[in-house]
Design an enzyme around this catalytic site. Structure first.
Site, PDB file in Angstrom:
ATOM      1  N   SER A  65      -9.880  -0.815   7.437  1.00  0.00           N
ATOM      2  CA  SER A  65      -9.248  -0.594   6.136  1.00  0.00           C
ATOM      3  C   SER A  65      -8.476  -1.779   5.578  1.00  0.00           C
ATOM      4  O   SER A  65      -8.042  -1.743   4.429  1.00  0.00           O
ATOM      5  CB  SER A  65      -8.331   0.634   6.197  1.00  0.00           C
ATOM      6  N   SER A  77      -9.497   1.787   3.092  1.00  0.00           N
ATOM      7  CA  SER A  77      -8.412   2.522   2.446  1.00  0.00           C
ATOM      8  C   SER A  77      -7.406   1.612   1.765  1.00  0.00           C
ATOM      9  O   SER A  77      -6.689   2.038   0.872  1.00  0.00           O
ATOM     10  CB  SER A  77      -7.706   3.445   3.444  1.00  0.00           C
ATOM     11  N   LYS A  88       0.831  -1.201   0.000  1.00  0.00           N
ATOM     12  CA  LYS A  88       0.000   0.000   0.000  1.00  0.00           C
ATOM     13  C   LYS A  88       0.872   1.260   0.000  1.00  0.00           C
ATOM     14  O   LYS A  88       1.880   1.332   0.699  1.00  0.00           O
ATOM     15  CB  LYS A  88      -0.897  -0.035   1.236  1.00  0.00           C
TER      16      LYS A  88
END
Length: 511
Positions: free
Chosen positions: A198, A174, A94
């Site tokens: 998330s 997210s 990420k």
């Protein structure tokens, strides 16, 4: 980014001249362990991952999960084959986790040049333990903390990530790019981060496994922060075993992150997964978290029946969170966001770019056409005004009490259960950049584990009209290994059919 792919035949030829075990060149390895065979298969798959990124992410349905990738990943995988537990397996990361090769943007144009040239400690451990960073994934900008009216999966740097199961549906949370990438088969594993949902929400709607560890199991240093009490990185994979393997590789103490000094880890989170049993184990069923959807309830009942057949003893639990919880939660995040973001931005190497949250707010205002076309920065602005340290301490104590002593700890003890289970969330909703996210159904209780900082695993449990839904297993602090073992048992006992990604817009069954 472009790459020249070797392809499986060419890569197999190269393996013959590389220092890998002889069984790697045999179609039916006579002696190799299952772990060795899996590692070889992953080694052979690296170039296929790159081809899939090109065909499915950069073109075709344009999943848009991967921001950057390494065309030399297959070479690096061969070099890592004899290293650590990962043995050259490829991992997407990420884009709020620092990696030496690429800028770390958190999805914001304000950080588009944030090339720190350093690895976060969790990435250093990943490499040390044989992992190969295949690339970086898109995310909801600033990990979805900029606005209360955001659209999950969108960032100014990466654009909109699409759900492989239905490309007009949302990716949630997210860690949207990490979840979509694994669902689409673009890497062996991915690293996501979670403050509240998330990791687990993108995993649930993507039909994959996601594990949010206890806060402190994995270092947060050089990860763009939100919360000092809730943030953690964690694995997103196809199976529980792979999640445990990836966690083993990235878990570790970091003197720069005090939370890691208190953690109780195990050396190998895969140990005992294959022989784990739930026979006679009491499991708490959070009935109030099942929500109002009959289709999700039906999936959940099937999952519970699977657990019963596996020998578990199910105990129904009714739990309604106190209104105090919601009154304290956002103020804590707002206070910690301002403090932690200011620390991170002020300490970034190099020159230029924002050095405080206030600088980011000013950047967004000056670049509103690019940054705030779809939603604003109301939460950032609120965080700048949340400065009362005494109120923060009081709110944090309230959260700790309600989610720990009077929350998960009490539910486990009073009902004499080892785990709590619930649906993770509902099926993915239609993405709507104009109106933002559309959570519905009051499904799930992951907020308890997130705010408490306790482990939360989601495992696929089936689908509603082709849209995946996950099964949550939560436990007490530092019970990460036990939660993973419970997940492995459920995964083995599961009878529901899991959907394959369609890579097209959603259509009703039969059309």
């Amino acid at each position: 980014m472009t790459t020249t792919a070797l392809g499986r035949p060419a890569l197999a030829l190269l393996l013959a001249t590389t220092a890998v075990p002889a069984f790697a060149q045999s179609a039916s390895p006579p002696v190799a362990t299952a772990s060795d065979r899996a590692a070889v298969n992953e080694l052979l798959a690296v170039d296929e991952y790159i081809l899939r990124i090109q065909a499915l992410d950069d073109a075709g349905p344009r999943i848009n999960a991967v921001i950057d990738y390494d065309p030399a990943a297959s070479v690096k995988a061969r070099q890592q084959f004899a290293t650590g537990p990962l043995k050259g397996r490829t991992v997407l990361v990420k884009d709020n986790v620092e990696i030496a090769e690429w800028p770390t943007t958190a999805g914001s144009l304000a950080l588009k040049d944030n090339a720190t040239g350093r690895d976060a400690p969790l990435i250093a451990l990943l490499r040390k333990n044989g992992g190969v960073v295949l690339g970086k994934t898109n995310l909801s900008e600033w990990a979805n903390i900029r606005s209360d009216n955001s659209t999950s999966g969108w960032s100014a740097v990466g654009g909109l990530t699409r759900n492989p199961h239905a490309i007009d549906r949302n990716t949630c949370g997210s860690s949207s790019g990490s979840g979509a990438a694994i669902a689409a088969g673009l890497a062996w594993g991915a690293i996501g981060t979670e403050t509240n949902g998330s990791i687990t929400c993108p995993a649930s709607v993507g039909g994959i496994v996601g594990f949010k560890p206890s806060v402190g199991i994995v270092s947060r240093t050089h990860v763009v922060p939100i919360s000092s009490t809730q943030d953690t990185a964690g694995p997103m994979t196809k199976t529980v075993y792979d999640a445990a393997l990836l966690l083993t590789a990235i878990a570790g103490e970091d003197r720069s992150d005090p939370a890691t000094l208190e953690a109780k880890r195990v050396p190998d989170y895969t140990a005992g997964l294959d022989t784990a049993s739930l026979a006679g184990v009491r499991i708490g069923v959070l009935r109030s978290a099942v929500g109002s959807r009959a289709d999700v309830k039906a999936l959940f009942e099937t999952a519970l029946a699977d657990l019963t057949r596996a020998g578990a003893v199910l105990v129904d639990i009714e739990f309604t969170p106190s209104g105090e919880l919601w009154g304290a939660s956002l103020p804590v995040l707002m206070y910690e966001l301002r403090v932690e973001m200011d620390k991170y931005l002020a300490a970034r190497p190099g020159t230029g770019g924002p050095r405080s949250l206030a600088d980011v707010v000013a950047f967004n205002t000056a670049n509103a056409a690019a940054e705030m076309r779809w939603f604003g920065q109301d939460l950032f602005e609120r965080a700048l005004e949340t400065t009362d340290a005494e109120a923060y301490a009081k709110n944090l104590a309230t959260l700790r009490r309600l989610t720990r002593a009077e929350g998960i700890d009490k539910l486990l003890a009073d009902n004499q259960v080892r785990f709590l289970v619930a649906p993770t969330t509902g099926p993915a909703w239609s993405t709507d950049l104009v109106n933002g996210d559309n959570f519905g159904g009051r499904i799930g209780a992951g907020y308890l584990a997130a705010i408490a900082g306790y482990p939360h695993l989601t495992v696929p449990m089936g689908a509603v009209e082709g849209l995946p839904v996950g099964f949550s297993i939560m436990g007490g602090q530092w019970q990460d290994h036990e939660v993973l073992k419970a997940g492995a048992v459920y995964e083995k006992a599961r009878t529901a059919r899991l959907p394959a990604p369609s890579f097209r817009v959603w259509r009703p069954a039969g059309e």
